[in-house]
Structures are given as structure tokens and as C-alpha cells.
Design a protein around this motif. Structure first.
Motif, PDB file in Angstrom:
ATOM      1  N   VAL A  56       0.909  -1.222   0.061  1.00 24.82           N
ATOM      2  CA  VAL A  56       0.019  -0.078  -0.056  1.00 24.82           C
ATOM      3  C   VAL A  56       0.713   1.426   0.060  1.00 24.82           C
ATOM      4  O   VAL A  56       0.642   2.144  -1.013  1.00 24.82           O
ATOM      5  CB  VAL A  56      -0.864   0.075   1.161  1.00 24.82           C
ATOM      6  CG1 VAL A  56      -1.757   1.262   1.323  1.00 24.82           C
ATOM      7  CG2 VAL A  56      -1.966  -1.085   1.025  1.00 24.82           C
ATOM      8  N   LEU A  57       1.840   1.316   0.898  1.00 23.16           N
ATOM      9  CA  LEU A  57       2.894   2.596   0.783  1.00 23.16           C
ATOM     10  C   LEU A  57       3.456   2.647  -0.322  1.00 23.16           C
ATOM     11  O   LEU A  57       3.751   3.908  -0.649  1.00 23.16           O
ATOM     12  CB  LEU A  57       3.872   2.302   2.187  1.00 23.16           C
ATOM     13  CG  LEU A  57       3.133   1.985   3.211  1.00 23.16           C
ATOM     14  CD1 LEU A  57       4.158   1.759   4.623  1.00 23.16           C
ATOM     15  CD2 LEU A  57       2.604   3.380   3.837  1.00 23.16           C
ATOM     16  N   ASP A  58       3.771   1.612  -1.350  1.00 22.97           N
ATOM     17  CA  ASP A  58       4.500   1.701  -2.306  1.00 22.97           C
ATOM     18  C   ASP A  58       3.714   2.619  -3.538  1.00 22.97           C
ATOM     19  O   ASP A  58       4.057   3.028  -4.198  1.00 22.97           O
ATOM     20  CB  ASP A  58       4.723   0.495  -3.012  1.00 22.97           C
ATOM     21  CG  ASP A  58       6.106  -0.112  -2.335  1.00 22.97           C
ATOM     22  OD1 ASP A  58       6.663   0.452  -1.589  1.00 22.97           O
ATOM     23  OD2 ASP A  58       6.274  -1.642  -2.480  1.00 22.97           O
ATOM     24  N   SER A  59       2.290   2.599  -3.317  1.00 22.45           N
ATOM     25  CA  SER A  59       1.481   3.069  -4.157  1.00 22.45           C
ATOM     26  C   SER A  59       1.056   4.477  -3.966  1.00 22.45           C
ATOM     27  O   SER A  59       0.516   5.139  -4.606  1.00 22.45           O
ATOM     28  CB  SER A  59       0.019   2.194  -4.105  1.00 22.45           C
ATOM     29  OG  SER A  59      -0.764   2.377  -2.867  1.00 22.45           O
ATOM     30  N   VAL A  60       1.594   4.955  -2.861  1.00 25.13           N
ATOM     31  CA  VAL A  60       1.368   6.338  -2.222  1.00 25.13           C
ATOM     32  C   VAL A  60       2.726   7.154  -2.808  1.00 25.13           C
ATOM     33  O   VAL A  60       3.740   6.783  -2.466  1.00 25.13           O
ATOM     34  CB  VAL A  60       1.330   6.518  -0.853  1.00 25.13           C
ATOM     35  CG1 VAL A  60       1.227   7.817  -0.573  1.00 25.13           C
ATOM     36  CG2 VAL A  60       0.048   5.751  -0.236  1.00 25.13           C
ATOM     37  N   GLU A  61       2.467   8.206  -3.543  1.00 21.22           N
ATOM     38  CA  GLU A  61       3.517   9.163  -3.931  1.00 21.22           C
ATOM     39  C   GLU A  61       3.774  10.122  -2.794  1.00 21.22           C
ATOM     40  O   GLU A  61       2.763  10.709  -2.041  1.00 21.22           O
ATOM     41  CB  GLU A  61       3.147   9.825  -5.047  1.00 21.22           C
ATOM     42  CG  GLU A  61       3.216   8.815  -6.168  1.00 21.22           C
ATOM     43  CD  GLU A  61       2.844   9.679  -7.678  1.00 21.22           C
ATOM     44  OE1 GLU A  61       3.087  10.996  -7.653  1.00 21.22           O
ATOM     45  OE2 GLU A  61       2.317   8.984  -8.542  1.00 21.22           O
ATOM     46  N   GLY A  62       5.207  10.451  -2.518  1.00 21.85           N
ATOM     47  CA  GLY A  62       5.627  11.487  -1.569  1.00 21.85           C
ATOM     48  C   GLY A  62       5.516  10.835  -0.228  1.00 21.85           C
ATOM     49  O   GLY A  62       5.237   9.747   0.170  1.00 21.85           O
ATOM     50  N   PRO A  63       5.944  11.860   0.910  1.00 23.31           N
ATOM     51  CA  PRO A  63       6.034  11.392   2.338  1.00 23.31           C
ATOM     52  C   PRO A  63       4.693  11.054   2.609  1.00 23.31           C
ATOM     53  O   PRO A  63       3.538  11.494   2.353  1.00 23.31           O
ATOM     54  CB  PRO A  63       6.588  12.945   2.967  1.00 23.31           C
ATOM     55  CG  PRO A  63       5.933  13.836   1.919  1.00 23.31           C
ATOM     56  CD  PRO A  63       5.763  13.506   0.632  1.00 23.31           C
ATOM     57  N   VAL A  64       4.912  10.060   3.867  1.00 24.59           N
ATOM     58  CA  VAL A  64       3.746   9.299   4.366  1.00 24.59           C
ATOM     59  C   VAL A  64       3.968   9.702   5.969  1.00 24.59           C
ATOM     60  O   VAL A  64       4.870   9.632   6.623  1.00 24.59           O
ATOM     61  CB  VAL A  64       3.664   7.967   4.169  1.00 24.59           C
ATOM     62  CG1 VAL A  64       2.734   7.153   5.097  1.00 24.59           C
ATOM     63  CG2 VAL A  64       3.628   7.739   2.609  1.00 24.59           C
ATOM     64  N   VAL A  65       2.720  10.008   6.680  1.00 20.47           N
ATOM     65  CA  VAL A  65       2.319   9.804   8.142  1.00 20.47           C
ATOM     66  C   VAL A  65       1.796   8.740   8.252  1.00 20.47           C
ATOM     67  O   VAL A  65       0.518   8.453   7.752  1.00 20.47           O
ATOM     68  CB  VAL A  65       1.883  11.282   8.640  1.00 20.47           C
ATOM     69  CG1 VAL A  65       1.633  11.068  10.088  1.00 20.47           C
ATOM     70  CG2 VAL A  65       2.871  12.505   8.469  1.00 20.47           C
TER      71      VAL A  65
END
Length: 240
Positions: A56-65
Motif C-alpha cells: 500500500v505504501l508503495d502505491s502512495v507518492e510522496g512523504p507519508v505519516v
């Protein structure tokens, strides 16, 4: 989701809940301009749940909280390890396991949890011929055990729609502890009957997490969504 000024907030639910447990938190974060993702946590095993979250995180662009409630804290601790995209971790009435520690071990480290006496066990067959034991909270006991500060009609819906977790997932040791390298925040719940507040405090202090304490039940994401969102926003502001 490219070129966002705000980091994306990824919300991971725990056992006996689903993504809708974050609804109030999602609403407040979106009003503040944050993109939000609240995936379904499989609740099958810590290693496999963390692997799913990494995808799931791989599918998100940019920084993550990355925020986790309850057992979701264990999942984010493993999934975020070595992931440069994750800039902050927020633990909400959650486990912050060190490497090798399980949720079951940590919840029993201090007295106060009454979860065990409310659980129902259901043996469940797997496609490969194996079997697991699914755990859920007895619906008649759900309100008092999990969500005492939530209106009864809401607690009844939560009890009916709760997602079971395998006993193996609760007993599986963490393969990594991302809080050792990623800045962390923790919301502690004093009226929690699943994870005693003493256990929450021990884990948060060990992680040197920035901590907020609320007089709330384990279902704090439902009963106090604004307070949960406020802490996540504090973590998000540190990213920017």
C-alpha cells in the motif's frame, strides 16, 4: 497524489475493527487538506499484514505519516522499517513492539486487560488445508470491553461488523521496530480494557514518543476522532 504540499496520512486499523473506525478522523484530516488512505488490514499474521501494508505504501507518492490503532501499531512498526517514505509514526492506543515482541506478550506485561475473557474462538480452514483460530469479541460484551465511551447503538454496529484476527497474529513477534529510527507520537487511553494504559505508557516512553493521554476507551478513534486527528496533524506538521 504527486506534488502535494501535505504528506499523505495512511491509517491502519487494528483487531476487532475495520477501516470505518477511522471515519471521524478521516473527515477532520481531509478538511485540513490531507490526502488520506485507510486500507483494510488483513489481520491474518503480523509478517503478512506488514507485507500488505508495504505494498500500500508503495502505491502512495510522496512523504507519508503512518498511524496505527491497537494491533495496527505492530503492523506499522514492521512495515515502516527501512522505508524512507515514512516520515512519522502515530500510535493510537496501540502496540509499539520491539523486535521479537508480540501483541499478546505486551498486553499481558501489565495488569488490567480483560480482553481474554470476552473472546470467541472460531477454527477456520485455509485454502491450503491448514487451519487458523479466528478471535472476535462476544457481541454482548463488545460495548463494555472495547467501546464503553461510544453510544450504545454505534457500539452495536461496531460489534456486528468487527473483523476477527487470528490468534497467530497476536502471538507473532515483530520482525522490526521502525520507531527506533522514525519520529513517533503516541496517544494513550486511560480507560482501555484491551491494552492497559501502563503497557501503552511503557512502550511510548521506551520509543521516546511525543505523548498525549486521554480519558478514553480503546475505541478512541470513534469516541474522540478530533483528538486523534489533532495528534496526527501535529506529526504531519513536523514533516513539512
Amino acid at each position: 497524489m504527486s506534488n502535494r504540499k501535505q504528506p499523505t496520512v495512511v491509517l491502519v486499523h487494528g483487531a476487532f475493527a475495520d477501516g470505518s473506525s477511522w471515519n471521524g478522523v478521516v473527515d477532520k484530516l481531509r478538511r485540513a487538506g490531507y490526502p488520506v488512505v485507510a486500507p483494510a488490514n488483513p489481520l491474518r499474521g503480523l509478517r503478512s499484514d506488514a507485507a500488505y501494508l508495504r505494498d500500500v505504501l508503495d502505491s502512495v507518492e510522496g512523504p507519508v505519516v503512518l498511524a496505527g490503532h491497537s494491533y495496527g501499531g505492530s503492523v506499522i512498526s514492521v512495515a515502516a522499517a527501512g522505508n524512507d517514505k515514512v516520515k512519522a509514526l502515530v500510535y493510537v492506543a496501540a502496540f509499539l513492539p520491539d523486535e521479537g515482541e508480540s501483541a499478546a506478550e505486551l498486553s499481558g506485561k501489565f495488569p488490567g486487560s480483560t480482553l481474554g475473557e470476552t473472546l470467541k474462538e472460531v477454527p477456520t480452514a485455509l485454502p491450503d488445508g491448514g487451519a487458523v483460530t479466528d478471535l472476535s469479541i462476544d457481541q454482548d460484551k463488545f460495548h463494555g470491553q472495547f467501546a464503553a465511551d461510544v453510544p450504545p447503538v454505534t457500539a452495536q454496529r461496531m460489534a456486528a461488523t468487527q473483523r476477527p484476527i487470528t490468534s497467530a497474529a497476536l502471538g507473532e513477534g515483530a520482525g522490526a521496530a521502525a520507531w527506533r529510527t522514525v519520529p513517533s507520537w503516541a496517544l494513550l487511553t486511560t480507560e482501555d480494557k484491551n491494552i492497559p494504559v501502563a503497557a501503552q505508557r511503557f512502550m511510548a516512553e521506551r520509543a521516546e514518543a511525543r505523548t498525549v493521554t486521554l480519558d478514553a476507551s480503546h475505541a478512541v478513534t470513534v469516541s474522540r476522532p478530533d483528538a486523534v486527528a489533532d495528534l496526527i496533524e501535529e506529526a504531519a506538521r513536523s514533516v513539512r
